[in-house]
Design a protein around this motif. Structure first.
Motif, PDB file in Angstrom:
ATOM      1  N   GLU A 411       0.830  -1.216   0.000  1.00  0.00           N
ATOM      2  CA  GLU A 411       0.000   0.000   0.000  1.00  0.00           C
ATOM      3  C   GLU A 411       0.856   1.254   0.000  1.00  0.00           C
ATOM      4  O   GLU A 411       0.557   2.225  -0.697  1.00  0.00           O
ATOM      5  CB  GLU A 411      -0.919  -0.021   1.227  1.00  0.00           C
ATOM      6  CG  GLU A 411      -1.932   1.108   1.271  1.00  0.00           C
ATOM      7  CD  GLU A 411      -1.421   2.360   1.945  1.00  0.00           C
ATOM      8  OE1 GLU A 411      -1.917   3.461   1.639  1.00  0.00           O
ATOM      9  OE2 GLU A 411      -0.503   2.239   2.780  1.00  0.00           O
ATOM     10  N   GLU A 412       1.934   1.241   0.755  1.00  0.00           N
ATOM     11  CA  GLU A 412       2.771   2.430   0.876  1.00  0.00           C
ATOM     12  C   GLU A 412       3.469   2.767  -0.439  1.00  0.00           C
ATOM     13  O   GLU A 412       3.459   3.918  -0.873  1.00  0.00           O
ATOM     14  CB  GLU A 412       3.798   2.236   1.997  1.00  0.00           C
ATOM     15  CG  GLU A 412       4.465   3.523   2.419  1.00  0.00           C
ATOM     16  CD  GLU A 412       5.189   3.421   3.750  1.00  0.00           C
ATOM     17  OE1 GLU A 412       6.022   4.314   4.036  1.00  0.00           O
ATOM     18  OE2 GLU A 412       4.930   2.465   4.497  1.00  0.00           O
ATOM     19  N   VAL A 413       4.079   1.762  -1.073  1.00  0.00           N
ATOM     20  CA  VAL A 413       4.765   2.053  -2.341  1.00  0.00           C
ATOM     21  C   VAL A 413       3.760   2.294  -3.452  1.00  0.00           C
ATOM     22  O   VAL A 413       3.995   3.113  -4.352  1.00  0.00           O
ATOM     23  CB  VAL A 413       5.751   0.927  -2.728  1.00  0.00           C
ATOM     24  CG1 VAL A 413       6.859   0.804  -1.701  1.00  0.00           C
ATOM     25  CG2 VAL A 413       5.058  -0.413  -2.924  1.00  0.00           C
ATOM     26  N   PHE A 414       2.617   1.622  -3.393  1.00  0.00           N
ATOM     27  CA  PHE A 414       1.604   1.810  -4.430  1.00  0.00           C
ATOM     28  C   PHE A 414       1.047   3.220  -4.403  1.00  0.00           C
ATOM     29  O   PHE A 414       0.882   3.863  -5.441  1.00  0.00           O
ATOM     30  CB  PHE A 414       0.472   0.799  -4.246  1.00  0.00           C
ATOM     31  CG  PHE A 414      -0.559   0.853  -5.340  1.00  0.00           C
ATOM     32  CD1 PHE A 414      -0.368   0.154  -6.516  1.00  0.00           C
ATOM     33  CD2 PHE A 414      -1.713   1.611  -5.206  1.00  0.00           C
ATOM     34  CE1 PHE A 414      -1.308   0.209  -7.545  1.00  0.00           C
ATOM     35  CE2 PHE A 414      -2.645   1.677  -6.213  1.00  0.00           C
ATOM     36  CZ  PHE A 414      -2.442   0.964  -7.389  1.00  0.00           C
ATOM     37  N   ASP A 415       0.757   3.712  -3.208  1.00  0.00           N
ATOM     38  CA  ASP A 415       0.207   5.057  -3.084  1.00  0.00           C
ATOM     39  C   ASP A 415       1.205   6.091  -3.583  1.00  0.00           C
ATOM     40  O   ASP A 415       0.824   7.053  -4.263  1.00  0.00           O
ATOM     41  CB  ASP A 415      -0.174   5.340  -1.635  1.00  0.00           C
ATOM     42  CG  ASP A 415      -0.986   6.614  -1.486  1.00  0.00           C
ATOM     43  OD1 ASP A 415      -2.055   6.716  -2.115  1.00  0.00           O
ATOM     44  OD2 ASP A 415      -0.551   7.511  -0.755  1.00  0.00           O
ATOM     45  N   LYS A 416       2.480   5.884  -3.252  1.00  0.00           N
ATOM     46  CA  LYS A 416       3.508   6.830  -3.678  1.00  0.00           C
ATOM     47  C   LYS A 416       3.684   6.822  -5.194  1.00  0.00           C
ATOM     48  O   LYS A 416       3.752   7.880  -5.830  1.00  0.00           O
ATOM     49  CB  LYS A 416       4.845   6.496  -2.996  1.00  0.00           C
ATOM     50  CG  LYS A 416       6.025   7.322  -3.498  1.00  0.00           C
ATOM     51  CD  LYS A 416       5.846   8.803  -3.206  1.00  0.00           C
ATOM     52  CE  LYS A 416       6.972   9.641  -3.775  1.00  0.00           C
ATOM     53  NZ  LYS A 416       6.785  11.081  -3.510  1.00  0.00           N
ATOM     54  N   TYR A 417       3.737   5.656  -5.771  1.00  0.00           N
ATOM     55  CA  TYR A 417       4.092   5.562  -7.190  1.00  0.00           C
ATOM     56  C   TYR A 417       2.895   5.562  -8.132  1.00  0.00           C
ATOM     57  O   TYR A 417       2.914   6.241  -9.153  1.00  0.00           O
ATOM     58  CB  TYR A 417       4.951   4.319  -7.422  1.00  0.00           C
ATOM     59  CG  TYR A 417       6.361   4.495  -6.916  1.00  0.00           C
ATOM     60  CD1 TYR A 417       7.186   5.475  -7.446  1.00  0.00           C
ATOM     61  CD2 TYR A 417       6.872   3.718  -5.900  1.00  0.00           C
ATOM     62  CE1 TYR A 417       8.481   5.665  -6.993  1.00  0.00           C
ATOM     63  CE2 TYR A 417       8.168   3.891  -5.425  1.00  0.00           C
ATOM     64  CZ  TYR A 417       8.959   4.869  -5.986  1.00  0.00           C
ATOM     65  OH  TYR A 417      10.239   5.063  -5.534  1.00  0.00           O
ATOM     66  N   TYR A 418       1.849   4.825  -7.814  1.00  0.00           N
ATOM     67  CA  TYR A 418       0.713   4.768  -8.741  1.00  0.00           C
ATOM     68  C   TYR A 418      -0.232   5.941  -8.540  1.00  0.00           C
ATOM     69  O   TYR A 418      -0.557   6.666  -9.484  1.00  0.00           O
ATOM     70  CB  TYR A 418      -0.046   3.452  -8.571  1.00  0.00           C
ATOM     71  CG  TYR A 418      -1.176   3.283  -9.575  1.00  0.00           C
ATOM     72  CD1 TYR A 418      -0.961   2.638 -10.788  1.00  0.00           C
ATOM     73  CD2 TYR A 418      -2.453   3.785  -9.320  1.00  0.00           C
ATOM     74  CE1 TYR A 418      -1.990   2.483 -11.711  1.00  0.00           C
ATOM     75  CE2 TYR A 418      -3.483   3.648 -10.224  1.00  0.00           C
ATOM     76  CZ  TYR A 418      -3.245   2.999 -11.422  1.00  0.00           C
ATOM     77  OH  TYR A 418      -4.275   2.871 -12.346  1.00  0.00           O
ATOM     78  N   ASN A 419      -0.670   6.150  -7.317  1.00  0.00           N
ATOM     79  CA  ASN A 419      -1.703   7.161  -7.071  1.00  0.00           C
ATOM     80  C   ASN A 419      -1.219   8.588  -7.270  1.00  0.00           C
ATOM     81  O   ASN A 419      -2.010   9.486  -7.536  1.00  0.00           O
ATOM     82  CB  ASN A 419      -2.282   7.002  -5.666  1.00  0.00           C
ATOM     83  CG  ASN A 419      -3.175   5.773  -5.554  1.00  0.00           C
ATOM     84  OD1 ASN A 419      -3.677   5.274  -6.553  1.00  0.00           O
ATOM     85  ND2 ASN A 419      -3.347   5.273  -4.351  1.00  0.00           N
ATOM     86  N   SER A 420       0.081   8.813  -7.155  1.00  0.00           N
ATOM     87  CA  SER A 420       0.600  10.163  -7.398  1.00  0.00           C
ATOM     88  C   SER A 420       0.508  10.532  -8.872  1.00  0.00           C
ATOM     89  O   SER A 420       0.444  11.706  -9.232  1.00  0.00           O
ATOM     90  CB  SER A 420       2.050  10.267  -6.929  1.00  0.00           C
ATOM     91  OG  SER A 420       2.906   9.521  -7.779  1.00  0.00           O
ATOM     92  N   GLY A 421       0.512   9.520  -9.752  1.00  0.00           N
ATOM     93  CA  GLY A 421       0.436   9.764 -11.192  1.00  0.00           C
ATOM     94  C   GLY A 421       1.717  10.283 -11.809  1.00  0.00           C
ATOM     95  O   GLY A 421       1.754  10.586 -12.998  1.00  0.00           O
TER      96      GLY A 421
END
Length: 570
Positions: A411-421
């Protein structure tokens, strides 16, 4: 009599709707009411200083799972400094165990459930006794307190819970915003309805009453007021905005046709989204509307376990149809730790939703909320959860604590890399190298953990450099193609004049001079603010077709218009 309405928001950009409702609803009463908003990241000593500095007779806190521990500590400190200051609590975090809460926490009052009418009657009564005698501890005062529905209070060390208050007529609510409000750079919350028609076991909305709506013309008028204040994001807090087809269609038509730059956020249920609504949404200006869709899981059995009777295939169909015109941002939600869902099932849910490629995918973890029906099934599913807010799941019969920890890293790396766009093309380079998208983020999360990156601050450029290290150590590869893709994503979202040392920049003044001449002659149309960068792969082809091709050329970044022009030789 002075009441300080105190809000502890999770971030500075947030605003608190509840305290504004209370102040607006009691504006005709003869008392001094002040709102102070803080964040849970503010130093406790500074918040305390500002609260005490207001010299209030009553401090009223708006309580949620993300701020309750902070509020408890403030309450203790307030009473240490001035025991005469009374404390009133309200909000979902204190509405379902108000009796035991008030027994164990410093303070005198709790508003249970909807607050406007209860708060109005409380303020009116307390102000009457305060102004006439300066005392609010008389026998008569407490007798009258007992008549206020929806109030829990202390009397001589005993806690008394009054009769429940029935839901109010939504149209009695007073619009909480004024011309004087400074809402610049804030997310502004708006409520057009209360309640939810669904009965999801983990959600407090399932325990409430029937859905109630504001008068639709009033909604339009109030939204126009907010748009005229040049607010950038107006977030509807309605639990399921599209549960009423006619209401949703009318409001969506209004905001779509409005002359505004604002973005409107709606939480919807995709399974009740009709074709006519999708057709209307497809006409919205790009960025005007964003939708939050609660998928939670794609496992039909698990969905039934939480009283969500919907098939993921139908949600998939609805979301893809909305996505067709690329004008609506869609935020999809998953919840880990649901009853009956194991690690492999969550992995499948992740891959199912990731295949949609939504603008954002929120990976949440089940929270066992007070008052929710899920609390009653804790033993049935072997649920172990934290007794401290936000009461997050630790393990179940189906998923272990160690597996939850792994999902936290993902969740932490996903939010940083995917959700930031901001890393879209880098991710598109890596994901096909793994069996599934989940496998990639699993490995990336593990890599971050092993290198200690989850426990320390790293620079913005290091977040890009990580991928070079990751490819080298986890895939045993080192490709110039990756470095060029990283360079593109870095320049797209950062300052153009500087590149980190790990990225290669080659300057050819003659070639750049030729490009500048074409710009000056109008052969290349860009704004006055642009940047020229040389690349060693055909970036345009990779962006469009995910094909890696070594080819020298240039990208002209039009900074003012946020677009790029690709100049690669045939």
């Amino acid at each position: 009599m002075k009441v300080l309405l105190a809000a502890l928001n999770s971030k500075f950009i947030h605003s608190n709707l509840a305290v504004r409702y209370l102040k607006a609803y009691t504006k005709k009463l003869n008392y001094n009411c002040t709102i102070k908003e803080f964040t849970i990241n503010d130093r406790r000593e500074k918040v305390l200083e500002k609260i005490i500095g207001e010299k209030p007779d009553v401090v009223a806190f708006s309580c949620y799972i993300w701020n309750i521990e902070y509020i408890k500590s403030l309450a203790v400190l307030i009473k240490l400094i001035n025991p005469k200051v009374e404390i009133l609590y309200g909000g979902p975090e204190v509405s379902y165990d108000s009796n035991s809460f008030l027994k164990n926490i410093p303070g005198e009052y709790v508003i249970v459930g909807e607050g406007e009418e209860t708060y109005y009657e409380f303020v009116k009564l307390r102000a009457k006794y305060f102004e006439t005698s300066g005392k609010v501890d008389s026998k008569e005062f407490f007798l009258e307190l007992r008549d206020i529905k929806g109030l829990c209070f202390k009397q001589n060390g005993n806690v008394i819970l009054n009769e429940q208050r029935q839901p109010m007529d939504m149209n009695k609510i007073v619009f909480p915003y004024t011309k004087e409000d400074n809402l610049k750079n804030k997310i502004v919350y708006y409520e057009a309805s209360r309640g939810c028609p669904f009965k999801c076991k983990y959600c407090l909305s399932s325990t409430g009453f029937e859905v109630r709506f504001l008068n639709i013309e009033r909604v339009k008028k109030e939204l126009k007021f907010l748009m005229d204040k040049d607010i950038k994001l107006i977030k509807f807090v309605d639990r399921t905005f599209n549960c009423n087809y006619e209401f949703a269609m009318e409001i969506w038509k209004f905001v779509i046709n409005a002359d505004t730059d604002a973005t409107f956020h709606f939480e919807i249920s995709a399974d009740v989204l009709k074709d006519e609504e999708i057709k209307l949404l497809n006409t919205a200006p790009k960025g005007r509307i964003q939708l939050e869709v609660g998928v939670q899981t794609t496992n039909d059995t698990v969905l039934n376990n939480i009283n969500r009777y919907v098939k993921f295939n139908y949600i998939y169909d609805r979301v893809k149809k909305v996505q067709k015109y690329h004008n609506i941002n869609q935020h999809l939600d998953l919840i880990a730790g649901l009853p009956g869902e194991d690690f492999e099932s969550f992995k499948k849910s992740f891959n199912d939703v990731y295949s949609i490629k939504p603008e954002a995918l929120q990976l949440g973890f089940l929270k066992l909320l007070k008052g929710s029906s899920m609390i009653e099934e804790v033993s049935k599913w072997g649920m172990v959860y934290s007794p401290y807010a936000p009461y997050e799941i630790l393990k179940t019969d189906s998923i272990s604590y160690d597996e939850i920890v792994i999902l936290k890293r993902i969740e932490e790396v996903f939010d940083k890399y995917y959700n930031s766009g901001k890393f879209k093309n880098i991710l598109n380079y890596f994901v096909p190298k793994f069996k599934t998208a989940f496998d990639f983020y699993y490995e990336l999360g593990g890599f971050f953990y092993d290198r200690g990156y989850l426990n320390k601050n790293i620079s913005s450029s290091d977040y890009y450099n990580v991928f070079i290290e990751f490819e080298n150590e986890c895939l045993n590869e080192k490709n110039i193609e990756l470095e060029e893709i990283i360079k593109y994503d870095y320049l797209k979202f950062n300052k153009k004049k500087w590149l980190p040392d790990f990225l290669m920049r080659e300057r050819n003044k003659e070639e750049e001079k030729t490009i500048k001449a074409k710009i000056d002659d109008g052969l290349i149309e860009v704004s006055k603010k642009y940047h020229i960068e040389k690349f060693f792969i055909n970036i345009e082809r990779f962006l469009n077709d995910s094909v890696l091709e070594k080819k020298e050329g240039y990208v002209v970044f039009d900074i003012e218009n946020d677009k790029e022009i690709y100049l690669f030789h045939e």
